[in-house]
Motif scaffolding. Structure first.
Motif, short mmCIF file in Angstrom:
data_model
loop_
_atom_site.label_atom_id
_atom_site.label_comp_id
_atom_site.label_asym_id
_atom_site.label_seq_id
_atom_site.Cartn_x
_atom_site.Cartn_y
_atom_site.Cartn_z
N THR A 51 0.83 -1.22 0.00
CA THR A 51 0.00 0.00 0.00
C THR A 51 0.85 1.25 0.00
O THR A 51 0.33 2.35 -0.09
CB THR A 51 -0.89 0.03 1.25
N LYS A 54 0.75 3.50 5.37
CA LYS A 54 -0.39 3.13 6.16
C LYS A 54 -1.63 3.04 5.28
O LYS A 54 -1.75 3.71 4.26
CB LYS A 54 -0.62 4.16 7.26
N ARG A 56 -5.20 3.77 3.71
CA ARG A 56 -6.02 4.99 3.55
C ARG A 56 -7.40 4.61 3.07
O ARG A 56 -7.57 3.64 2.34
CB ARG A 56 -5.38 5.95 2.55
N LYS A 57 -8.37 5.43 3.47
CA LYS A 57 -9.72 5.20 2.99
C LYS A 57 -9.80 5.60 1.52
O LYS A 57 -9.20 6.57 1.10
CB LYS A 57 -10.71 6.03 3.80
N VAL A 59 -10.86 7.34 -1.78
CA VAL A 59 -11.42 8.68 -2.05
C VAL A 59 -12.49 8.58 -3.11
O VAL A 59 -12.25 8.03 -4.19
CB VAL A 59 -10.31 9.66 -2.50
#
Length: 270
Positions: A51, A54, A56-57, A59
């Protein structure tokens, strides 16, 4: 006591290893592919995707509408154009009115194409004329001033369907009236157009005039304008410039005179 029998030896069962169990099968020779290493801890499982840091949501993409709503823009533009036109006309009207009020009326009358100013040719028209009874002769036809009958022709927007005594009409001119005359037999539509300019308006009168050499002739004291068409814009210009302004007796009345028709001058009010 029982006698011990022969000692039993446990049989051995051989279990063959199959692919998929235990260690993975060795890579085939010549394939050029290496076997991926096991994950740390000795546990096997699907490899995690990188990834880059970290987690991430995701978008949600923003949808941009490239089109433009022209409706309100066109309405605003139209309003602005109309407003500009109104303002422009208002400025023009004010300027024109200021010019007209600052320019002497006789100069405005003389600027009208076709107007004849008889005051320069007949200086007596600059003065108040004498009263005379009976039939009178004039150098201009229809007359624009001079000696006249003591009784004036009523001129409060009066429209006469028959000829009127010119001697009484000239007295009305002295009071500031505009006398609109037309050739007998003029088409009804032309006569109606003239009536709209005269009927009900103070210091205006209208009648046919026998022997007129033009379709229409307008008279004010000392001024004359002959035309062929009742819709000619110069008629309004002439009336605006000379009505009341050309009077030799400012404030004189246009009522209480004669309403008689015919060629014989009226010597008394009627």
């Amino acid at each position: 006591m029982s006698t011990p029998g022969p000692e039993r030896v446990p049989s051995t069962v051989r279990v063959e290893k199959k692919s998929g169990q235990g260690k993975p099968p060795a890579a085939k020779s010549g394939s050029g592919k290496s076997t991926p290493a096991k994950a740390s801890g000795g546990k096997s499982g699907p490899a995690k995707k990188a990834t880059g840091g970290k987690g991430r949501k995701p978008v949600t993409p923003v949808k941009v509408n490239s089109g433009r709503n022209w409706g309100p823009i066109l309405v605003i533009a139209a309003v602005m154009v109309v407003a500009a036109g109104i303002i422009g006309y208002g400025v023009f009207a004010v300027a024109k009115n200021k010019h007209e009020t600052s320019t002497p009326w006789d100069q405005r009358a003389n600027k009208i194409s076709g107007v004849v100013d008889y005051r320069s040719k007949y200086p007596e028209l600059q003065q108040v004329a004498n009263h005379k009874t009976g039939v009178l002769t004039y150098p201009v036809s229809p007359p624009v001033g001079g000696a006249h009958n003591p009784v004036w022709q009523n001129c409060m927007g009066n429209v006469y369907d028959s000829p009127i005594p010119k001697e009484n009409a000239v007295h009305s001119l002295e009071h500031g009236a505009v006398w609109v005359t037309y050739k007998p037999g003029l088409p009804a539509a032309q006569i109606d157009a003239l009536k709209k300019k005269v009927e009900g308006k103070e210091y205006m009168l209208m009648s046919p005039y026998t022997g007129l050499d033009a379709n229409i002739s307008l008279q004010a004291w000392g001024f004359q304008l002959k035309l062929s068409d009742a819709n000619d814009g110069r008629i309004d210009d002439f009336i605006k410039a000379t009505r009341v302004n050309a009077s030799k007796e400012p404030g004189a009345s246009c009522t209480g005179g004669s309403s008689a028709t015919g060629d014989t001058p009226a010597n008394s009010p009627s």
